[in-house]
Each structure stands twice: as C-alpha cells, then as structure tokens.
Design an enzyme around this catalytic site. Structure first.
Site, PDB file in Angstrom:
ATOM      1  N   LEU A 125       2.980   5.397  -9.964  1.00 31.08           N
ATOM      2  CA  LEU A 125       1.962   5.429  -9.886  1.00 31.08           C
ATOM      3  C   LEU A 125       1.007   5.628  -9.083  1.00 31.08           C
ATOM      4  CD1 LEU A 125      -0.091   3.931 -12.397  1.00 31.08           C
ATOM      5  CD2 LEU A 125       0.464   1.450 -11.462  1.00 31.08           C
ATOM      6  N   GLY A 338      18.847 -19.560  15.213  1.00 31.71           N
ATOM      7  CA  GLY A 338      18.254 -19.086  16.713  1.00 31.71           C
ATOM      8  C   GLY A 338      18.957 -17.469  16.703  1.00 31.71           C
ATOM      9  N   GLU A 362       4.679  -3.972  -6.199  1.00 30.21           N
ATOM     10  CA  GLU A 362       4.877  -3.804  -7.927  1.00 30.21           C
ATOM     11  C   GLU A 362       2.997  -4.903  -8.139  1.00 30.21           C
ATOM     12  OE1 GLU A 362       7.254  -5.141 -10.540  1.00 30.21           O
ATOM     13  OE2 GLU A 362       8.297  -3.176  -9.845  1.00 30.21           O
TER      14      GLU A 362
END
Ligand code: TGC
Ligand code: FAD
Length: 383
Positions: A125, A338, A362
């Site tokens: 996409l 740490g 997304e």
C-alpha cells in the site's frame, strides 16, 4: 465480554509459547544481528497452525477465532516481533483480503499455500509519496485487452523480498481513494523487483523492501475485488491488521514485565534486591498495568470481531494504546536493568527497538487518534 479463555484457546497459547521458547527465543538475537530470521522456522510455525488461524479449514487453514489469533500474535510479539509480522502480514493482511474479497479461483489458488506458508504474501500500500495519505497513492494499473499493466513503486513492504505474491494497490482512475484497485501480483512476474531495506532500528530479522513495478502484466483474473474498491479492501483489512499489531505489542509489554521482574529480583544493590526499592516497583507496576490494559483492549476488539460486531474503532484504540504502551514498557524495562539493559545480553533493548515501529506502521498514532476522534465527534480531520 466474557474474559475467560476456553480450554482450546489456552491450549493453543501454551503450545505457541512452548514452541517459541524452544525455536525462537534462543535464536532471536542472532537473527537480529544477522538481519535475517532463519526461514527454516516458517514451516515449523505453519505446522503448528500459526499461518492458518485466519483461514477456514476448507482452504487449508485451521479456522480459529480472533481471540485465539490475538493470543497467537501476543506470543509471537513476546518471542520476536519479526516473526509476528511475517505471519500477520502474509496470512492476516494478504490471506484475509483474499478470503473476504477473492473469487473462488483466487481462494483456491492462494489460501492453501498461505495457510501452509508454502507461499508468503506481502501487502503493498505505502509509496514514497503516500504513507498516511494512502488514498492518494500514484502507482498505476492500466487496462490492456484482458490484462492490466502495473507501474509504480512501493516503500517499506514487510516480507517484500520473501513473498511469492504481492497484494498491490494501484490507481485505475483519478478519483482519489475511490480510484484504487487491488491486484494479486506473483512476485516472479517480469518487471517486478524487490530491493531489501537494511539497517533498520528494529525488526532487523524481518525483510522490509522497496518494490518496483515496471510494466508488470497480470490478467484480469488477478484483480482482487471490484475496480475502484481497492481502498475499501485495504482499510477493512487494516482494521483486523491493527488488532494483530496491538496483540503483538501486548506480547512485547508482557516480555518486558517478565524480564524486569526476573532481573529486579536477582540484582542486588545497597545489600538488597533492587526489587525491594519502591521506585523500581513503581516502574514494574506501570509495565504490569500497561500489559493488562493493552491486553483487555486487544481482547475486546477480538471479541467484537468474533461476535460479528463493528470493531474498527476498537481496533484503532487497541493499536494506539498497545503500541504506545510497548514503547513505554520497553523504555522502563531498560531503566529497571540499568546499564545491563543497554546491551543485548537481555531482551529489553531489542524490545525497545522493535516496539518503536509499532506506533508508525498500520497507521501512525496520530492517524489512530484521528480515526477515534472522527468516531466521537462525527467530523473527519481528513476531508
Ligand atoms: P475516506 O476518504 O473517508 O473513505 C474512502 C472510502 O473508504 C471507505 N473506508 C472503509 N471501508 C471499510 N473499512 C474501513 N475501515 C474504512 N475506512 C474508510 C469509506 O467508507 C469510503 O468508501 P466509499 O464507499 O464512500 O467510497 O477515507 P478515510 O478518511 O477513512 O481514510 C483516511 C485514513 C487516514 C484513515 C486512511 O487513509 C488510513 O488509514 N491511513 C493510514 C494508512 C495505513 O494504515 N497504512 C498501513 C500500510 S500496511 C502496514 O503498515 C503493514 S505493517 C506490517 C505489519 O503489520 O507487521
Ligand atoms: P507520513 O504519513 O509521512 O507521516 C509523517 C508524520 O506526519 C507522522 O508523525 C504522522 O503521524 C504525521 N501525519 C501525517 N498525516 C497527518 C495528519 N493528517 N494529521 C496529523 N499528523 C499526520 N506499508 C505497507 O503498505 N505494507 C507494509 O508491509 C509495511 N510494512 C512496514 C514495515 C516497516 C518496518 C515500516 C517502517 C513501515 C511499513 N509500512 C508498510 C509503511 C507504514 O505503514 C507507513 O510508514 C506509515 O503508514 C506512515 O506513513 P509515512 O511513513 O509515509 O509517514
């Protein structure tokens, strides 16, 4: 919403965790350093049913419910988000699109292969010029007799160099989001090229690629859904994809919790385990709360899907909260560790690097907020 899991759901979660503890957790740092998951794990995951969860038995899947899918994505996220993406993109974004919009021939051609992971899919996409504004993408598909000819470029495509089939969204008319059409493009097609994107901050074991389509010719039978309906297909599929991302993020938060508790009980300073210090417990309590809240939002969304109720906004809420929680939890888990948390001897640094993309892909956190805001106000920020 019934919060209790069925015996089957619990059994799948336990099976998934046991498998991933053996087959993924011992190797994930090496995959991360090598920038490649060992794909030998893929058929093993398929044998367990990971790739078939969203695909009915009639097409070779296991046809599970979405709560089980959410549990599977959580376990994958806890073990290695690179694996979660391989499954949720191939069988979720691509398989589900074919299941919901494909012809019988397309289902028969691709679903058994995606469910068994003998083929992998990728979802094309995003483009260099259009990410959030996906409805304005510019890749073109032009009709030529009984074929379509595709030209364009896609960016940041998960599984891009591994996939056998690319679900490509291309413009077939100049009508904004209503001018997009979806195509199932075999990645061996002449004119199709995938180039790996390397040196990512996280998800380094997962293939991410740039796709180039230059005169790629496919028959009309490769068109998925109607002409002009591609954007709707993408958006509907992404609603379920966002549940997968949210659930994967729950797994990251859960992994951060377990690692932090184990380290805080073991590590001593000032003659006591650091777990006895209230400020360390504050960090751990925050991670624990995020795990519960994110999981409940994901399960609420999965439950809505299973009951056939509208779930899009619930998916955006789950994805927004869980992805932000994953970044927060990983950051706080490093604080608990740490300096030891800053190197790869413990999983928390990788969790942070992997979590960071979850607020981006997304649909970014800003896009999820605008989807939720539109649902609440009835006013779209996009138009
Ligand atoms: P709008 O112009 O209002 O609508 C256009 C048409 O689309 C329809 N529609 C939907 N249909 C079904 N389900 C949905 N959820 C839908 N949302 C919209 C709408 O009804 C309309 O249809 P019609 O019949 O009127 O023509 O579009 P919009 O304003 O809704 O869209 C804007 C916005 C920003 C929400 C959308 O463009 C968007 O979601 N952008 C984000 C793009 C995105 O999420 N990209 C993800 C790429 S894939 C990826 O990242 C994979 S990561 C890998 C991994 O997960 O591991
Ligand atoms: P942009 O859209 O340019 O956004 C930049 C910034 O502007 C963000 O902060 C955004 O929230 C903000 N912004 C944009 N519009 C608005 C607005 N209207 N209001 C407020 N803020 C706004 N895509 C695929 O198609 N398939 C895949 O498999 C895939 N996998 C991916 C894997 C990785 C590792 C990555 C990094 C990305 C992947 N993507 C994939 C792409 C991903 O979906 C996009 O990166 C994402 O949608 C954002 O688009 P963009 O990067 O172009 O950012």
């Amino acid at each position: 919403m019934d919060l209790s899991l069925t015996e089957e759901q619990q059994a799948f979660r336990d099976l998934a965790r046991d498998f991933l503890e053996r087959e993924a957790v011992p190797h994930r740092m090496r995959w991360d350093h090598d920038e490649a998951v060992d794909l030998a794990i893929v058929p093993k995951m398929a044998a367990l049913g990971f790739f078939g969860l969203t695909i009915p038995e009639a097409y070779g899947g296991v046809g599970g419910d979405y709560v089980t899918y959410s549990l599977a994505m959580e376990e994958l996220g806890r073990a290695d988000s690179a694996l979660r993406g391989i499954v949720s993109v191939s069988s979720g974004l691509v398989g589900k699109s074919i299941l919901d919009h494909g012809t019988e021939e397309q289902k028969q051609e691709w679903l058994p292969r995606l469910a068994s992971a003998t083929a992998l899919g990728c979802f094309g996409l995003t483009e260099p010029g259009t990410g959030s504004d996906a409805g304005n993408l510019t890749s073109r598909a032009v009709r030529d007799g009984s074929d379509w000819v595709l030209d364009g470029q896609k960016l940041f495509i998960t599984n891009g160099t591994w996939a056998d089939v690319a679900l490509v969204f291309a413009r077939t008319s100049d009508d904004g989001p209503r001018g997009l059409t979806a195509f199932l493009v075999p990645t061996g097609s002449p004119g199709f090229e995938a180039r790996a994107i390397t040196n990512k901050l996280g998800l380094r074991g997962q293939a991410t690629a740039e796709l180039f389509l230059s005169g790629v010719r496919v028959p009309d039978s490769a068109r998925l859904g109607e002409v002009g309906r591609g954007f709707k297909i993408a958006m509907g599929t992404l609603d379920k994809g966002r549940l997968a991302v949210a659930s994967g993020c729950v797994g990251i938060v859960q992994g951060c919790l377990e690692a932090s508790v184990a380290y805080a009980r073991e590590r001593t300073q000032f003659g006591k385990p650091i777990a006895s210090f209230q400020l360390v417990q504050d960090l751990i309590a925050g991670i624990s709360l995020d795990a519960d809240a994110a999981r409940l939002l994901a399960w609420r969304c999965a439950d809505l899907i299973d009951r056939g109720e509208p779930f899009g906004v619930a998916a955006s809420k789950a994805k927004l909260f869980a992805s932000e929680a994953a970044v927060r939890a990983a950051n706080n888990a490093i604080q608990v560790h740490g300096g030891a948390g800053y190197v790869d001897d413990f999983p928390v640094a990788k969790y942070l690097r992997d979590a960071r993309v979850m607020t981006l892909y997304e649909g970014t956190s800003q896009i999820q907020k605008l989807i939720i805001g539109r649902a609440e106000t009835g006013i779209s920020a996009f138009s």
